[in-house]
Design a protein around this motif. Structure first.
Motif, mmCIF file in Angstrom:
data_model
loop_
_atom_site.group_PDB
_atom_site.id
_atom_site.type_symbol
_atom_site.label_atom_id
_atom_site.label_comp_id
_atom_site.label_asym_id
_atom_site.label_seq_id
_atom_site.Cartn_x
_atom_site.Cartn_y
_atom_site.Cartn_z
ATOM 1 N N TYR A 182 -8.905 -15.403 0.535
ATOM 2 C CA TYR A 182 -8.622 -14.158 0.915
ATOM 3 C C TYR A 182 -9.160 -13.010 0.063
ATOM 4 C CZ TYR A 182 -6.239 -16.340 4.869
ATOM 5 O OH TYR A 182 -5.949 -17.086 6.104
ATOM 6 N N VAL A 183 -9.798 -12.157 0.658
ATOM 7 C CA VAL A 183 -10.572 -10.986 -0.374
ATOM 8 C C VAL A 183 -10.261 -9.575 0.610
ATOM 9 C CG1 VAL A 183 -12.374 -10.019 -1.504
ATOM 10 C CG2 VAL A 183 -12.181 -12.601 -1.354
ATOM 11 N N LEU A 184 -9.814 -8.768 -0.237
ATOM 12 C CA LEU A 184 -9.671 -7.219 0.443
ATOM 13 C C LEU A 184 -10.743 -6.604 -0.274
ATOM 14 C CD1 LEU A 184 -5.760 -6.329 0.346
ATOM 15 C CD2 LEU A 184 -7.241 -6.418 2.452
ATOM 16 N N THR A 185 -11.291 -5.706 0.833
ATOM 17 C CA THR A 185 -12.268 -4.565 0.242
ATOM 18 C C THR A 185 -11.602 -3.300 0.508
ATOM 19 O OG1 THR A 185 -13.426 -4.104 2.239
ATOM 20 C CG2 THR A 185 -14.090 -6.241 1.037
ATOM 21 N N ASP A 186 -11.575 -2.347 -0.736
ATOM 22 C CA ASP A 186 -11.166 -0.977 -0.769
ATOM 23 C C ASP A 186 -9.960 -1.089 -0.034
ATOM 24 O OD1 ASP A 186 -13.270 -0.493 -2.469
ATOM 25 O OD2 ASP A 186 -14.648 0.583 -1.054
ATOM 26 N N PRO A 187 -8.981 -1.423 -0.270
ATOM 27 C CA PRO A 187 -7.608 -1.425 0.651
ATOM 28 C C PRO A 187 -6.844 -0.107 0.563
ATOM 29 C CG PRO A 187 -7.343 -2.673 -1.611
ATOM 30 C CD PRO A 187 -8.612 -2.432 -1.453
ATOM 31 N N VAL A 188 -6.880 0.654 1.467
ATOM 32 C CA VAL A 188 -6.133 1.717 1.817
ATOM 33 C C VAL A 188 -5.026 1.953 2.801
ATOM 34 C CG1 VAL A 188 -6.388 4.406 2.335
ATOM 35 C CG2 VAL A 188 -7.936 3.137 0.710
ATOM 36 N N PHE A 189 -3.854 1.523 2.888
ATOM 37 C CA PHE A 189 -2.750 1.461 3.894
ATOM 38 C C PHE A 189 -2.174 2.756 3.786
ATOM 39 C CE2 PHE A 189 -3.688 -2.946 2.602
ATOM 40 C CZ PHE A 189 -3.852 -3.433 3.596
ATOM 41 N N SER A 190 -2.320 3.876 3.016
ATOM 42 C CA SER A 190 -1.355 4.847 3.355
ATOM 43 C C SER A 190 -2.125 5.694 4.168
ATOM 44 C CB SER A 190 -1.777 5.806 1.788
ATOM 45 O OG SER A 190 -1.118 5.011 0.797
ATOM 46 N N GLN A 191 -1.263 7.044 4.414
ATOM 47 C CA GLN A 191 -1.456 7.920 5.568
ATOM 48 C C GLN A 191 -2.381 8.896 5.171
ATOM 49 O OE1 GLN A 191 -0.334 7.612 9.080
ATOM 50 N NE2 GLN A 191 0.197 5.472 7.840
ATOM 51 N N HIS A 192 -2.572 9.442 4.024
ATOM 52 C CA HIS A 192 -3.483 10.485 3.537
ATOM 53 C C HIS A 192 -4.288 9.955 2.465
ATOM 54 C CE1 HIS A 192 -1.076 13.310 5.926
ATOM 55 N NE2 HIS A 192 -0.040 12.696 5.377
ATOM 56 N N CYS A 193 -5.545 10.542 2.450
ATOM 57 C CA CYS A 193 -6.665 10.082 1.206
ATOM 58 C C CYS A 193 -6.627 11.080 0.373
ATOM 59 C CB CYS A 193 -8.038 9.602 1.772
ATOM 60 S SG CYS A 193 -8.068 8.357 3.082
ATOM 61 N N SER A 194 -5.570 11.077 -0.286
ATOM 62 C CA SER A 194 -5.456 12.374 -1.336
ATOM 63 C C SER A 194 -4.583 11.958 -2.481
ATOM 64 C CB SER A 194 -4.964 13.878 -0.794
ATOM 65 O OG SER A 194 -3.563 13.416 -0.090
ATOM 66 N N ALA A 195 -4.399 12.906 -3.615
ATOM 67 C CA ALA A 195 -3.417 12.516 -4.559
ATOM 68 C C ALA A 195 -2.145 12.490 -4.296
ATOM 69 C CB ALA A 195 -3.672 13.732 -5.967
ATOM 70 N N ILE A 196 -1.663 13.379 -3.176
ATOM 71 C CA ILE A 196 -0.421 13.242 -2.833
ATOM 72 C C ILE A 196 -0.293 13.038 -1.336
ATOM 73 C CG2 ILE A 196 0.638 15.033 -4.643
ATOM 74 C CD1 ILE A 196 0.020 17.195 -2.574
#
Length: 250
Positions: free
Chosen positions: A97-111
């Motif tokens: 199993y390989v994940l690519t660029d995983p983003v599970f957060s609600q916002h694409c920002s520093a905060i």
């Protein structure tokens, strides 16, 4: 040497990355590449949202229905791809199993707050991390917030501490400071290839050229101080290419 984004023959010999010996930043070798100015970035964030997506979840469900249907997926298959959202995918290659660029957060920002609607997730992830049983490896293309999410990195490392991380040159220290074990981080440059043996077999990872850029803070501070790339992941049965792809990339 300059690069061509036309996919012509001999791309490997023509396309290489150079790093400034004094400043430490990488030169983008694609002659057609152009940075957005800070003014252009400002007006992009302030511009009207023309996606016509409704703001309420129940309305989005009608416009862009969310379907989690794995009925047609053979549970015994050793090779599958599950799209999680944007550049995040879960690859199953020969049972690895390989994940690519995983983003599970609600916002694409520093905060994690709604700085701009353009940085807010439209739809929930196709898979939540809690629904994933195993992650053997993670590949990261570059350090923009919509591809490298700090909270997701922490959560993956906590849930799957033996995962191997394949990252472009200049990012190893960032991952080390985020709690990833140094021996689990494979920092690579364009055309570099590395094989790793997992419990269910071997995969070979190749770092590939991409027309893009990197930054997490601001120009003059960290822009292009780490590399950006695409990836080829190769098993004994399959090749999968994970490429950076946005408005002006290939």
């Amino acid at each position: 040497m300059a690069c061509s984004s036309g996919g012509d023959q001999g791309a490997e010999s023509k396309c290489s990355i150079k790093r400034d010996p004094n400043g430490g930043y990488f030169y983008n070798p694609f002659p057609e590449f152009k940075f957005l100015s800070m003014t252009e970035v400002f007006w992009f964030l302030r511009s009207k949202d023309n996606t016509n997506l409704p703001s309420e979840d129940n309305q989005i469900d009608l416009t862009l229905p969310f379907k989690k249907n794995f009925d047609n997926v053979d549970p015994k298959s050793q090779n599958t791809v599950t799209w999680i959202g944007h550049a995040s995918c879960l690859l199953k290659m020969s049972g690895i199993y390989v994940l690519t660029d995983p983003v599970f957060s609600q916002h694409c920002s520093a905060i994690q707050m709604n700085v701009s609607n353009k940085l807010k997730r439209f739809r929930q992830p196709g898979l939540n991390l809690e629904e994933i049983d195993k992650v053997d490896a993670v590949v990261i293309s570059h350090n923009h917030y919509d591809h490298l999410d700090y909270n997701s990195v922490l959560d993956i490392n906590k849930r799957f501490p033996s995962s191997q991380w394949f990252v472009p040159l200049g990012l190893k220290s960032w991952f080390e400071s985020s709690g990833i074990r140094s021996e689990s981080i494979h920092e690579m440059t364009w055309w570099e290839e590395k094989s790793h043996t997992f419990q269910k077999g071997k995969l070979t990872f190749t770092c590939l050229p991409a027309q893009h850029w990197s930054m997490r803070i601001a120009p003059g501070i960290d822009r292009n101080y780490s590399l950006w790339c695409g990836w080829r992941v190769m098993s004994s049965e399959r090749n999968v290419y994970a490429l950076v792809y946005e408005n002006r990339d290939f």
